[in-house]
Design an enzyme around this catalytic site. Structure first.
Site, PDB file in Angstrom:
ATOM      1  N   ARG A  57       1.009  -1.027  -0.376  1.00  0.00           N
ATOM      2  CA  ARG A  57      -0.342   0.368  -0.105  1.00  0.00           C
ATOM      3  C   ARG A  57       0.543   1.256   0.008  1.00  0.00           C
ATOM      4  NH1 ARG A  57      -3.948  -0.423   5.012  1.00  0.00           N
ATOM      5  NH2 ARG A  57      -3.971   2.004   4.551  1.00  0.00           N
ATOM      6  N   CYS A  58       1.835   1.055   0.988  1.00  0.00           N
ATOM      7  CA  CYS A  58       2.952   2.250   1.267  1.00  0.00           C
ATOM      8  C   CYS A  58       3.619   2.986  -0.562  1.00  0.00           C
ATOM      9  CB  CYS A  58       3.854   2.194   2.150  1.00  0.00           C
ATOM     10  SG  CYS A  58       5.245   0.946   1.509  1.00  0.00           S
ATOM     11  N   LEU A  59       3.486   2.278  -1.475  1.00  0.00           N
ATOM     12  CA  LEU A  59       4.417   2.478  -2.957  1.00  0.00           C
ATOM     13  C   LEU A  59       3.076   2.998  -3.403  1.00  0.00           C
ATOM     14  CD1 LEU A  59       6.949  -0.368  -2.765  1.00  0.00           C
ATOM     15  CD2 LEU A  59       7.280   1.853  -2.598  1.00  0.00           C
TER      16      LEU A  59
END
Lengths: 115, 113, 118
Positions: free
Chosen positions: B111-113
Site C-alpha cells: 500500500r505504501c508504494l
C-alpha cells in the site's frame, strides 16, 4: 530558513532516538525553524502501537512524541506497510497512516535529519 | 467476513487476508476467470496480456508491480499505447496494479508504494 | 527533486533492513529524486547470489534489485574497504556496482543534498 523532515527507524524501546529527535525538534522550533514531518519507518512504527503499557517510572517516548507533534501541529506519519507487517493496524491517537511515497514527496523542500 | 478459500475447477484454493490467492503456484487461467467475475471485469485479450505481463514481472523481480513501475515496464516492452495508466485503468477501473495482480494470482502490491 | 544517497549497512541475514531499504529506495526514485545507493559493511552480503537460493528462510527481495533500471537508478556503489575486509571480489556480486575507496565515497556523499543510512 530551513525546513526539516525527521526520520526515525528504530524501536522506541531499543534506543533513545526518539528522545534525541524530540530535543532536536524543540531546539529547531525555538530557533525559528519549521518541522515539515516526523516520519516513522522500520521498527519506529512500534511507537504507534495503541496498547503500550510502561511502568510509571519509564519515560513513554512514543506518547511524548505524539503530544509534541499535536501541540505544534507537526504531521506525525508512519509507514502503513511497515506497521501492518508488525501487526499494528489500530494505532494510538496522533499517528497518521502514510506511505513511503508521501514521505518521498514531502522531502522535496525539506532537509532530512535521521535519528 | 471475507472468504478464506475459493473453489475453482473442483479444487479448494486458499486465499490470503486480502482475498488474494495465498499460493501463486495454485494459479491457472480458471483462477483469473473466477476473480474477473468477482471484480466485474469481462476478460478480453487485452486483459489477458496484462495478466500474463504482471505474472512474468513477479517471476522476474519477486514482487507485485506498483502502478508506476507497471506502466513503465509495459511501455518498455509493449510500447507507449499500452504502457500508460489511462489504458490500464480502462481495463482495470478499480486500480490496475490492485486488480491485475489479483487476477494473476499474485500478492497484493504494498500500500505504501 | 533532490540528490539523495542511501547507505545500506545491514546484512540480509539478521534483520529486515535490506528489504525495507529497498522499498524506501523505490519510493524515493518513484518521485524522481536522484539516488545514489551505497552498500557498505555487512550490506555487501545483500549483493551475493547466495541470497537467491530457494531455501533461504527470508523473503528473497534481492531479485528486486533488478528493478533499479526501471526506476532509472543507475548509481550503485560498494565500499571497497568493506569488500576487502570480507574478501569479496566485484565479479562475485549478483549486481553490477562501482567499487569506491573511502576518499571517493566521501566526495560522493559531500555532493548529496540528503543522506539516509539504514
Amino acid at each position: 530558513m530551513t525546513n526539516f523532515s525527521l526520520l526515525l527507524t528504530t524501536s522506541p524501546l531499543a534506543s533513545q532516538d526518539i528522545a534525541s529527535a524530540l530535543q532536536f525538534a524543540k531546539a529547531s522550533l525555538t530557533a525559528g525553524y519549521k518541522i515539515d514531518q516526523v516520519f516513522l519507518y522500520q521498527d519506529a512504527v512500534l511507537s504507534a502501537a495503541p496498547d503500550i503499557d510502561l511502568p510509571a517510572d519509564e519515560p513513554n517516548l512514543s506518547q511524548q512524541l505524539a503530544d509534541f507533534c499535536l501541540q505544534y501541529r507537526i504531521p506525525l506519519l508512519y509507514c502503513v506497510t511497515a506497521a501492518e507487517k508488525r501487526g499494528i493496524v489500530v494505532v494510538s491517537s496522533g499517528f497518521i497512516a502514510a506511505g513511503l511515497a508521501e514521505f518521498a514527496m514531502r522531502l522535496t523542500d525539506s532537509k532530512l535529519v535521521q535519528f | 467476513m471475507a472468504l478464506t478459500s475459493i473453489s475453482v475447477g473442483g479444487k479448494q484454493l486458499a486465499l490470503d487476508k486480502h482475498g488474494y490467492l495465498a499460493d501463486i503456484n495454485d494459479w491457472h487461467c480458471g483462477v483469473a476467470e473466477y476473480f474477473a467475475e468477482v471484480e466485474q471485469i469481462s476478460l478480453t485479450a487485452a486483459h489477458w496480456e496484462v495478466i500474463h505481463f504482471v505474472r512474468n514481472f513477479y517471476q522476474e523481480f519477486g514482487t507485485s508491480p506498483a502502478i508506476r513501475v507497471l506502466v513503465k515496464a509495459m511501455a518498455n516492452q509493449l510500447g507507449p499505447e499500452k504502457g500508460n495508466s489511462k489504458y490500464l485503468f480502462m481495463l482495470f477501473p478499480q486500480g490496475p496494479a490492485k486488480q491485475a495482480t489479483r487476477l494473476a494470482g499474485l500478492p497484493k502490491p504494498a500500500r505504501c508504494l | 527533486m533532490q540528490h539523495i544517497a542511501i547507505i545500506q549497512r545491514q546484512s540480509p541475514f539478521n534483520s529486515s533492513s535490506g528489504r525495507e531499504a529497498l522499498d524506501l529506495i523505490l519510493a524515493l526514485a518513484a518521485v524522481e529524486h536522484q539516488l545514489s545507493v551505497i552498500f557498505s559493511g555487512d550490506a555487501i552480503y545483500q549483493l551475493l547470489p547466495v541470497n537467491l537460493n530457494r531455501d533461504f528462510g527470508l523473503k528473497r527481495y534481492q531479485q528486486g534489485f533488478k528493478m533499479f533500471g526501471l526506476y532509472d537508478i543507475d548509481k550503485l556503489y560498494v565500499c571497497g574497504q568493506s569488500m576487502q575486509q570480507r574478501q569479496i571480489r566485484p565479479e562475485e556480486l549478483a549486481v553490477t556496482a562501482q567499487q569506491l575507496d573511502s576518499l571517493s565515497l566521501q566526495q560522493l556523499l559531500a555532493k548529496q543534498q540528503q543522506i539516509v543510512c539504514i
